[in-house]
Write a protein that holds these residues in place. Sequence first.
Motif, PDB file in Angstrom:
ATOM      1  N   ILE A 105       0.820  -1.215   0.000  1.00 55.45           N
ATOM      2  CA  ILE A 105       0.000   0.000   0.000  1.00 55.45           C
ATOM      3  C   ILE A 105       0.851   1.261   0.000  1.00 55.45           C
ATOM      4  N   ALA A 106       1.860   1.320   0.850  1.00 56.64           N
ATOM      5  CA  ALA A 106       2.678   2.533   0.934  1.00 56.64           C
ATOM      6  C   ALA A 106       3.347   2.851  -0.405  1.00 56.64           C
ATOM      7  N   VAL A 107       3.797   1.823  -1.115  1.00 52.77           N
ATOM      8  CA  VAL A 107       4.453   2.037  -2.407  1.00 52.77           C
ATOM      9  C   VAL A 107       3.464   2.573  -3.427  1.00 52.77           C
ATOM     10  N   TYR A 108       2.260   2.007  -3.463  1.00 48.90           N
ATOM     11  CA  TYR A 108       1.254   2.465  -4.418  1.00 48.90           C
ATOM     12  C   TYR A 108       0.834   3.906  -4.136  1.00 48.90           C
ATOM     13  N   VAL A 109       0.740   4.266  -2.863  1.00 48.22           N
ATOM     14  CA  VAL A 109       0.399   5.644  -2.519  1.00 48.22           C
ATOM     15  C   VAL A 109       1.531   6.584  -2.920  1.00 48.22           C
ATOM     16  N   ALA A 110       2.752   6.225  -2.618  1.00 47.43           N
ATOM     17  CA  ALA A 110       3.903   7.071  -2.950  1.00 47.43           C
ATOM     18  C   ALA A 110       4.036   7.270  -4.451  1.00 47.43           C
ATOM     19  N   ASP A 111       3.746   6.232  -5.226  1.00 49.61           N
ATOM     20  CA  ASP A 111       3.879   6.315  -6.683  1.00 49.61           C
ATOM     21  C   ASP A 111       2.696   7.001  -7.348  1.00 49.61           C
ATOM     22  N   ASP A 154      -4.571   7.404  -4.255  1.00 53.24           N
ATOM     23  CA  ASP A 154      -4.417   8.711  -3.607  1.00 53.24           C
ATOM     24  C   ASP A 154      -4.223   8.608  -2.108  1.00 53.24           C
ATOM     25  N   LEU A 155      -4.939   7.683  -1.482  1.00 50.62           N
ATOM     26  CA  LEU A 155      -4.903   7.513  -0.035  1.00 50.62           C
ATOM     27  C   LEU A 155      -4.688   6.049   0.298  1.00 50.62           C
ATOM     28  N   GLY A 156      -4.198   5.791   1.499  1.00 57.15           N
ATOM     29  CA  GLY A 156      -4.028   4.410   1.933  1.00 57.15           C
ATOM     30  C   GLY A 156      -4.067   4.301   3.436  1.00 57.15           C
ATOM     31  N   SER A 210       9.469   0.287   3.454  1.00 52.75           N
ATOM     32  CA  SER A 210       9.496   0.572   2.023  1.00 52.75           C
ATOM     33  C   SER A 210      10.230   1.866   1.690  1.00 52.75           C
ATOM     34  N   GLY A 211      10.396   2.750   2.696  1.00 55.09           N
ATOM     35  CA  GLY A 211      11.037   4.037   2.458  1.00 55.09           C
ATOM     36  C   GLY A 211      10.202   4.949   1.582  1.00 55.09           C
ATOM     37  N   SER A 212       8.892   4.774   1.609  1.00 50.86           N
ATOM     38  CA  SER A 212       8.001   5.518   0.717  1.00 50.86           C
ATOM     39  C   SER A 212       7.840   6.966   1.171  1.00 50.86           C
ATOM     40  N   ASP A 213       7.778   7.857   0.187  1.00 48.78           N
ATOM     41  CA  ASP A 213       7.564   9.286   0.451  1.00 48.78           C
ATOM     42  C   ASP A 213       6.068   9.566   0.423  1.00 48.78           C
ATOM     43  N   VAL A 214       5.450   9.568   1.591  1.00 49.49           N
ATOM     44  CA  VAL A 214       4.014   9.811   1.711  1.00 49.49           C
ATOM     45  C   VAL A 214       3.768  10.821   2.819  1.00 49.49           C
ATOM     46  N   ASN A 215       2.585  11.424   2.798  1.00 46.15           N
ATOM     47  CA  ASN A 215       2.174  12.322   3.873  1.00 46.15           C
ATOM     48  C   ASN A 215       1.279  11.557   4.844  1.00 46.15           C
ATOM     49  N   MET A 216       1.615  11.579   6.124  1.00 42.76           N
ATOM     50  CA  MET A 216       0.772  10.931   7.119  1.00 42.76           C
ATOM     51  C   MET A 216      -0.302  11.920   7.562  1.00 42.76           C
ATOM     52  N   LEU A 217      -1.567  11.588   7.307  1.00 39.50           N
ATOM     53  CA  LEU A 217      -2.672  12.483   7.642  1.00 39.50           C
ATOM     54  C   LEU A 217      -3.123  12.328   9.087  1.00 39.50           C
ATOM     55  N   MET A 218      -3.117  11.100   9.593  1.00 38.63           N
ATOM     56  CA  MET A 218      -3.547  10.901  10.980  1.00 38.63           C
ATOM     57  C   MET A 218      -3.215   9.494  11.450  1.00 38.63           C
ATOM     58  N   GLU A 219      -2.981   9.399  12.756  1.00 35.74           N
ATOM     59  CA  GLU A 219      -2.840   8.094  13.398  1.00 35.74           C
ATOM     60  C   GLU A 219      -4.240   7.583  13.724  1.00 35.74           C
ATOM     61  N   LEU A 220      -4.452   6.279  13.545  1.00 31.87           N
ATOM     62  CA  LEU A 220      -5.788   5.725  13.715  1.00 31.87           C
ATOM     63  C   LEU A 220      -6.019   5.087  15.085  1.00 31.87           C
ATOM     64  N   GLY A 221      -4.950   4.896  15.847  1.00 28.80           N
ATOM     65  CA  GLY A 221      -5.129   4.443  17.223  1.00 28.80           C
ATOM     66  C   GLY A 221      -5.405   2.969  17.388  1.00 28.80           C
ATOM     67  N   VAL A 247      -2.087   3.947  10.168  1.00 27.91           N
ATOM     68  CA  VAL A 247      -2.164   5.373   9.876  1.00 27.91           C
ATOM     69  C   VAL A 247      -2.844   5.574   8.524  1.00 27.91           C
ATOM     70  N   LEU A 248      -3.405   6.773   8.347  1.00 32.99           N
ATOM     71  CA  LEU A 248      -3.968   7.187   7.062  1.00 32.99           C
ATOM     72  C   LEU A 248      -2.917   8.017   6.352  1.00 32.99           C
ATOM     73  N   ILE A 249      -2.563   7.621   5.135  1.00 33.49           N
ATOM     74  CA  ILE A 249      -1.513   8.313   4.392  1.00 33.49           C
ATOM     75  C   ILE A 249      -2.050   8.802   3.047  1.00 33.49           C
ATOM     76  N   ALA A 250      -1.369   9.801   2.492  1.00 33.34           N
ATOM     77  CA  ALA A 250      -1.782  10.375   1.209  1.00 33.34           C
ATOM     78  C   ALA A 250      -0.568  10.576   0.318  1.00 33.34           C
ATOM     79  N   ASN A 251      -0.809  10.516  -0.974  1.00 33.78           N
ATOM     80  CA  ASN A 251       0.220  10.884  -1.934  1.00 33.78           C
ATOM     81  C   ASN A 251       0.444  12.393  -1.844  1.00 33.78           C
ATOM     82  N   PRO A 252       1.681  12.861  -1.709  1.00 33.28           N
ATOM     83  CA  PRO A 252       1.925  14.300  -1.544  1.00 33.28           C
ATOM     84  C   PRO A 252       1.336  15.150  -2.657  1.00 33.28           C
ATOM     85  N   HIS A 253       1.316  14.638  -3.878  1.00 27.22           N
ATOM     86  CA  HIS A 253       0.825  15.424  -5.014  1.00 27.22           C
ATOM     87  C   HIS A 253      -0.699  15.484  -5.038  1.00 27.22           C
ATOM     88  N   SER A 254      -1.364  14.444  -4.519  1.00 34.45           N
ATOM     89  CA  SER A 254      -2.832  14.443  -4.501  1.00 34.45           C
ATOM     90  C   SER A 254      -3.368  15.584  -3.651  1.00 34.45           C
TER      91      SER A 254
END
Length: 364
Positions: free
Chosen positions: A130-136, A140-142, A152-163, A258-265
């Motif tokens: 998932i992290a790779v697909y979001v980064a690429d 848009d979200l994962g 994975s070393g993916s470049d993603v934005n973390m929107l929130m921790e889900l707890g 966590v909820l993550i997003a592609n930085p460009h999205s």
Amino acid sequence: RSAPCYRAPRQARSSLLSRFASLAAPRPEQMLHAARRMSRMVLAGGAASLATVGAVRCHQGGDHDHPTMPCRYEHGKHLLLAVPKKGRMFDKISKMLRGAGFDYKRPERLDIAHCKDLPISIVFLPAADIAVYVADGNVDLGITGEDIIAESGSDVNMLMELGFGECRLSVQAPVGEITDMRQLAGKRIVTSFPNLTKSFFAKYEDGTPTKVKCISGSVEAACGLGLADGIVDLVETGTTMRAAGLEEVATVLKTQCVLIANPHSQTTAKRELIEVVRRRIAGYLTASRYVMVTYNVHRAALAQAVQITPGKRSPSIIPLEEANWVAVSALVATDRCATIMDELERIGATDILTTALHSSRMGD
């Protein structure tokens, strides 16, 4: 009444849908390509009709409606949200999404489902991908674990921790054999997280590189089978670790979903929809952590009652017809609910009730 969106030619729709239905176990890249191709077919001829008020015809072959979707959402802003297709977090994530108001039905044998009231599709992928697909930018979200992102070393934005999904990625070894990390450095380590493991052990090596072997499952059995001197694996309760005769030596990292997003999205027209997703999930998670308590109390004990139930911001206090009595409503933490009710009863509060919350919007 509303006008339907453009429908792709019957032959094209039939061909694509037949291909989609024939994929008993579609590869992620095939599934995403087919979903985006169908969206483009609708967009090519249907942009004008999206301005009409009412139901909006979906990109899913024209046989799916969005009866309550606000018309400001265009198919050009269509989002793909990736979630694990199975595993220990699948049920919790599915419950969270439905509780947050994402109404979708997953077709049998398919790994994609379309929301009914939002231009969002849920894509079911292996958690490790998932992290790779979001980064690429394929989705848009994962929703995935922090350990997966770090590995994975993916470049993603973390929107929130889900707890939830909280656990530790730990170095483990047979009980009583290892007392210091330096004893394992340079030896055989089995793990499903080779990158994090190599990086962690590099700090303890004295010139001899640690022999890291990657396997996909049953990592805890490696030491017992003589394949490894230690392992690096996730620990939640420790039951599996102890059953295998292992103990924790060190913690590599702590992780949760966590909820993550592609930085460009987040810099495109999709940012409004991304914020809608984030607010809905945040509202559900907040609601799951609180209940509403209501009770009647004499004004003489009101100050004590407010200390017991201060609420998230402040309690609501309403005078009753009976002189010197008030009704109080306040949010209280779910895990302290029973204790708080005991304390309220002790100071003379009556008619104490608690109400579960299904969702909320509290500015989270």
